[in-house]
Enzyme design. Sequence first.
Site, PDB file in Angstrom:
ATOM      1  N   ASP A  34       0.644  -1.289  -0.268  1.00 40.23           N
ATOM      2  CA  ASP A  34       0.013  -0.096  -0.054  1.00 40.23           C
ATOM      3  C   ASP A  34       0.738   1.233   0.064  1.00 40.23           C
ATOM      4  OD1 ASP A  34      -1.710  -2.041   0.219  1.00 40.23           O
ATOM      5  OD2 ASP A  34      -2.614  -1.181   2.082  1.00 40.23           O
ATOM      6  N   GLU A  82      -4.542  -0.887  -1.333  1.00 38.89           N
ATOM      7  CA  GLU A  82      -5.811  -0.900  -0.789  1.00 38.89           C
ATOM      8  C   GLU A  82      -6.690   0.037  -1.440  1.00 38.89           C
ATOM      9  OE1 GLU A  82      -6.061   0.178   3.504  1.00 38.89           O
ATOM     10  OE2 GLU A  82      -8.176  -0.047   3.478  1.00 38.89           O
ATOM     11  N   LYS A 139      -6.673  -4.938  -3.181  1.00 37.94           N
ATOM     12  CA  LYS A 139      -7.182  -5.634  -2.210  1.00 37.94           C
ATOM     13  C   LYS A 139      -8.069  -4.819  -1.571  1.00 37.94           C
ATOM     14  CE  LYS A 139      -3.545  -4.188   1.519  1.00 37.94           C
ATOM     15  NZ  LYS A 139      -4.280  -3.784   2.295  1.00 37.94           N
ATOM     16  N   LYS A 142      -7.510  -4.813   4.706  1.00 37.79           N
ATOM     17  CA  LYS A 142      -6.497  -4.506   5.233  1.00 37.79           C
ATOM     18  C   LYS A 142      -5.391  -5.742   4.858  1.00 37.79           C
ATOM     19  CE  LYS A 142      -8.269  -0.940   7.310  1.00 37.79           C
ATOM     20  NZ  LYS A 142      -8.322   0.159   6.119  1.00 37.79           N
ATOM     21  N   VAL A 167       3.244   0.235   4.257  1.00 39.88           N
ATOM     22  CA  VAL A 167       2.351   1.215   5.169  1.00 39.88           C
ATOM     23  C   VAL A 167       1.057   0.557   5.394  1.00 39.88           C
ATOM     24  CG1 VAL A 167       3.782   3.133   4.816  1.00 39.88           C
ATOM     25  CG2 VAL A 167       1.584   2.822   3.479  1.00 39.88           C
ATOM     26  N   THR A 168       0.030   1.041   6.470  1.00 41.82           N
ATOM     27  CA  THR A 168       0.996   1.208   7.711  1.00 41.82           C
ATOM     28  C   THR A 168       1.356   0.161   8.532  1.00 41.82           C
ATOM     29  OG1 THR A 168      -1.101   1.541   8.783  1.00 41.82           O
ATOM     30  CG2 THR A 168      -0.179   3.461   7.876  1.00 41.82           C
ATOM     31  N   CYS A 172      -1.879  -2.265   7.840  1.00 35.46           N
ATOM     32  CA  CYS A 172      -1.930  -3.541   6.704  1.00 35.46           C
ATOM     33  C   CYS A 172      -0.756  -4.478   6.678  1.00 35.46           C
ATOM     34  CB  CYS A 172      -2.192  -2.531   5.419  1.00 35.46           C
ATOM     35  SG  CYS A 172      -3.753  -1.890   5.158  1.00 35.46           S
ATOM     36  N   GLN A 212       8.628 -13.453  21.859  1.00 34.03           N
ATOM     37  CA  GLN A 212       8.127 -14.897  21.953  1.00 34.03           C
ATOM     38  C   GLN A 212       8.795 -15.736  20.893  1.00 34.03           C
ATOM     39  OE1 GLN A 212       3.902 -16.044  23.747  1.00 34.03           O
ATOM     40  NE2 GLN A 212       3.606 -13.892  22.521  1.00 34.03           N
TER      41      GLN A 212
END
Length: 243
Positions: A34, A82, A139, A142, A167-168, A172, A212
Amino acid sequence: MDALNQSETAVQSIDAVPYPLAFNPVTTALLLIDMQRDFLEPGGFGDMLGNDVSLLRSTIEPCRAVLQAARQSAITVIHTREGHRPDLTDAPPSKLARGHLETGIGDEGPMGRVLVRGQPGHEIIPELSPTDNEPVIDKPGKGAFYETDLHLILQNRHIRTLIVCGVTTEVCVHTTVREANDRGYECLVLADCVGSYFPEFQHVALEMIVAQGGIFGWVSDSKSAISALLNQQEQRLSIVDCT
Ligand code: C5J
């Protein structure tokens, strides 16, 4: 062994957090998310919402450098945008209504109708214009996998690793990385090539990816990615020279 088979064995490594990521250039794609005028340029949707677009514009130069290295090393490059059909039939009413915006999705703004396909604001910024052989995924959501043929294209090219820019960061990029992770891809997000209108979100979003032991993927930077891409390209060329 022909050049392609030799290159398939040429697994490289990129410095990253939480640990170096092994990748094979043949099964790696650069995904630029995007990088559109509506998000990055003054007068675009992001700007109209009151955001400081300079926070996103700092990603342009590192993205341009990574794109150049990706093209040079001949890895797959894919862009996303987007946006919606002009009749907005692919935009959920909830998305259109959200925010009670004065100028929202589909409304006329300084760069044409906001986030509508074919409008100037929907275009990818000129600094990162796709070439004819680089697929552009339109798309409606997002995530870049939602209601698109991205997964099919990646599968057809045997892609396993995604170098992610765009971005962002917390919207997204994050949604796409999570979708990709669930589909079995390994995602490497380049910290200086992803941007947020909110510095605190940028920081936390990157932390969330690598927490993790790398729950969603890896984080690195443009310099490390470029060095790994160009290094593997040099090695492939020297193998071809020796055959
Ligand atoms: C947003 C995006 N933030 N590309 N879109 O609405 O992150």
